[in-house]
Design an enzyme around this catalytic site. Structure first.
Site, mmCIF file in Angstrom:
data_model
loop_
_atom_site.group_PDB
_atom_site.id
_atom_site.type_symbol
_atom_site.label_atom_id
_atom_site.label_comp_id
_atom_site.label_asym_id
_atom_site.label_seq_id
_atom_site.Cartn_x
_atom_site.Cartn_y
_atom_site.Cartn_z
ATOM 1 N N THR A 422 0.404 5.295 -5.674
ATOM 2 C CA THR A 422 -0.714 4.668 -4.978
ATOM 3 C C THR A 422 -0.768 3.159 -5.180
ATOM 4 O O THR A 422 -0.632 2.670 -6.295
ATOM 5 C CB THR A 422 -2.037 5.290 -5.459
ATOM 6 O OG1 THR A 422 -1.909 6.707 -5.406
ATOM 7 C CG2 THR A 422 -3.174 4.870 -4.566
ATOM 8 N N CYS A 423 -0.992 2.444 -4.078
ATOM 9 C CA CYS A 423 -1.048 0.978 -4.126
ATOM 10 C C CYS A 423 -2.428 0.454 -3.737
ATOM 11 O O CYS A 423 -2.553 -0.574 -3.071
ATOM 12 C CB CYS A 423 0.015 0.384 -3.210
ATOM 13 S SG CYS A 423 1.695 0.765 -3.716
ATOM 14 N N ILE A 424 -3.475 1.168 -4.111
ATOM 15 C CA ILE A 424 -4.833 0.709 -3.817
ATOM 16 C C ILE A 424 -5.234 -0.380 -4.805
ATOM 17 O O ILE A 424 -4.434 -0.820 -5.610
ATOM 18 C CB ILE A 424 -5.841 1.878 -3.879
ATOM 19 C CG1 ILE A 424 -5.802 2.520 -5.266
ATOM 20 C CG2 ILE A 424 -5.554 2.881 -2.804
ATOM 21 C CD1 ILE A 424 -6.879 3.519 -5.500
#
Length: 628
Positions: A422-424
């Site tokens: 995840t790249c949030i």
């Protein structure tokens, strides 16, 4: 908006306010009254002011309205004839647990398990000789088969129970694994990768990086850097992931024996060829020591050595699913070489061992931990159940699995069963190391008052139609499992709150008690809601209540896990959770901690709060804007 008979019963002790103009002489019915759920909004807008002498809904139903009265007028004794007398719920509460975040549609209060003072149940039997019985409600409540500890509050009741159900049956060991710890105090580049004593020798960076880059078409380059504690001030691109270095000595993930290196972690950072950070809602580039919330479950600990892999991917692929995946797989090539060396390390180098065991407790309430993970398919994906702890080989992306719920054993989670892509936003991102040290799983496993069934991972798709499809499948799965209670968590905020709310609703309407846990506060405030979202935990730690771009700042920690379990056991024990305040108030969290500490008779260690103000001009503007 008028209310129904059912709503009137639920809100019998709430103020009675006319929903529309009513003529003198009518008999007041639920259809004449406004829904208490929207009182706060009406008061905020200035359309409603509730007086101290206002009557309650339970007092006016069936009474006569004396004067023709306009809409949104609270009913008082001078307007109503035949007011019913009722004694208020005792206000001698010592403690109460309060929901920490509110939804756009406030949940209705369910008066389950409430204690009444001084009232009686009257029973009239026609047959016989007109026998009449009067039983005090307090006694009737005590006659129920399950006795729970009740802590009474003004409006609602909260209880953290000593024993949720029945007598304690013998615990059943289901599975477990052993961790062998190897201490690393020094990492240096050398001709080959090996472990000698407390030193990790890593093969020459240039050659290793070239090999790793060649494994992925989208990777245009990689650089390896060893960051020691005295170099924490080094500039870094955004942190994509933090990973433990571990390998299986025996058995599969969740069982057997795992070797793990202490004192060193893998750090993955990255940009595309144009220098664009690989991230969505914010990024954590800058000096490492000012962009990390040290000691969080998913973050590095101070004193650890970083093996930092900086990966550059093809321009424009940073927002595509394939780009971040390629970066992770290339970096895992390096980690895999270290794993092979760890497998060969001498047994005499083991400095500590620990057993991680899953038990089932048949006499207790069945609880499922549900973790909603990102699955929008851009840079949002996760790999489930690799061959090696937190590896990539053999794992299945949750997007490819349709984001449908997948059950993992608690031991599988804590043994590296999830590789996070995840790249949030950095502050609420759950890294691979977070799952490896997941505090909610750890606390639920050792809680002897519940029967932890397993950990369900469910993806968060992009399209709403897919979100609701996945939620319904989750609901049916939980129904089939016969679960009593669940804690549902989600990382990030915004889009994924849609299915987060839907998951809670699907479980709630099946009679499952649910606690929701997410970053909310100011910036992530919930904009969706339903009547089952009554018990909520806010993971926020930032002073401003925002995504402050400090890695792991607003992620789930041990204290959040303890509060979530306390809330769930309150609901399972027949107690209630007070409604949250209308606006985010960080003091609610502290009050809840004090309540739980008093109940448990022990101190809860608070995690360190927000990182010092970062130097970067970018982040300085974020703070100044929020403070303004």
């Amino acid at each position: 908006m008028s209310i129904t008979v059912e709503t009137a019963k639920e809100h019998a002790s709430d103020p009675a306010v006319l929903c529309c103009r009513a003529e003198a002489g009518i008999t007041i019915e639920p259809s004449n009254l406004e829904d208490p759920a929207i009182f706060a909004d009406l008061e905020d807008s200035g359309l409603l002011t509730i007086p101290d002498n206002g009557l309650k809904i339970g007092q006016v139903l069936g009474a006569k309205l004396l004067k023709t009265t306009d809409a949104l007028v609270p009913l008082t004794v001078d307007l109503v004839e035949g007011v019913l007398e009722s004694e208020e719920v005792s206000e001698s509460a010592e403690q109460t647990i309060v929901a920490e975040s509110s939804t756009m549609q406030p949940a209705a209060t369910v008066q389950e398990g409430q204690v009444f003072s001084g009232q009686t149940i009257k029973i009239h039997i026609e047959e016989g000789k007109g026998i009449n019985l009067e039983v005090p409600i307090a006694i009737a409540a005590a006659m129920q088969p399950t006795t729970v500890s009740q802590v009474q509050a003004t409006d609602t009741t909260a209880s953290v129970t000593d024993n949720l159900v029945g007598e304690t049956a013998q615990e059943q060991k289901i599975r477990g694994f052993k961790r062998k710890h190897f201490k690393i105090e020094k990492v240096v580049f050398a001709e080959e990768t090996k472990i000698e004593g407390t030193t990790l020798y890593l093969r020459a960076a240039e050659a290793l990086c070239q090999e790793a880059s060649a494994t992925e078409k989208l990777v245009e380059g990689m650089e390896l850097e060893i960051i020691t504690p005295d170099a924490y001030g080094t500039y870094s691109e955004t942190i994509m992931d933090v990973q433990p270095i571990a390998t299986k000595e025996e058995g599969e993930i969740g069982e057997g024996v795992t070797r793990i290196l202490d004192g060193v972690v893998m750090i993955l950072t990255g940009t595309d060829a144009n220098g664009v950070q690989i991230g969505e809602f914010g990024s954590s580039e800058g000096e490492l020591d000012r962009n990390i919330m040290w000691g969080r479950p998913g973050a590095p600990d101070k004193g650890e050595i970083f093996i930092k892999a900086q990966v550059t991917i093809k321009a424009g692929t940073n927002m595509e699913r394939s780009g971040p995946l390629a970066a992770h797989q290339a970096a895992d090539y390096v980690t895999e070489e270290i794993r092979k060396a760890l497998k060969q390390a001498e047994e005499t180098l083991v400095v500590d061992t620990e057993e991680i065991t899953q038990y089932r407790r048949p006499s207790k309430k069945k609880v499922l931990v549900i973790k909603e993970i990102m699955g929008q398919g851009a840079m949002h994906d996760n790999l489930i159940m690799p061959i090696e702890p937190v590896g990539t080989l053999g794992a299945k992306p949750n997007v490819d699995l349709g984001n449908l719920p997948v059950i993992l054993a608690p031991t599988e989670v804590l043994d590296g069963g999830i590789h996070a892509l995840t790249c949030i936003g950095p502050a609420s991102k759950e890294t691979s190391r977070h799952y490896f040290r997941e505090p909610l799983v750890t606390e639920a496993m050792k809680d002897e008052e519940i029967d932890l069934v397993g950990i369900a991972f469910v993806g968060s798709p992009q399209a709403n139609s897919e979100k609701f499809y996945v939620s319904k499948r989750l609901g049916m799965m939980v129904e089939a499992m016969g679960i009593d209670g669940a804690i549902i968590t989600t990382e990030g905020f915004g889009n994924n709150h849609i299915d987060f709310a839907s998951h809670i609703e699907e479980l709630g309407k099946r009679g499952v008690k649910v606690v929701g846990e997410s970053f909310s506060a100011m910036q992530g405030a919930l904009v969706v809601g339903n009547k089952y979202m009554e018990a909520m935990i806010d993971n926020n730690k930032s002073k401003q209540g925002i995504e402050n771009e400090v890695l792991s700042n607003n992620t789930l920690c041990k204290e959040d896990a303890i509060r979530a379990l306390a809330m769930l056991k309150t609901l399972l024990g027949g107690g209630q959770i007070d409604k949250p305040e209308r606006k985010w108030n960080p003091n609610v969290k502290q009050s809840n901690i004090e309540v739980i500490e008093k109940q448990l008779g022990t101190k809860i260690d608070l995690v360190e709060n927000e990182q010092v103000l970062p130097k970067s001009e970018k982040r300085r503007k974020i703070y100044e804007k929020d403070e303004a």
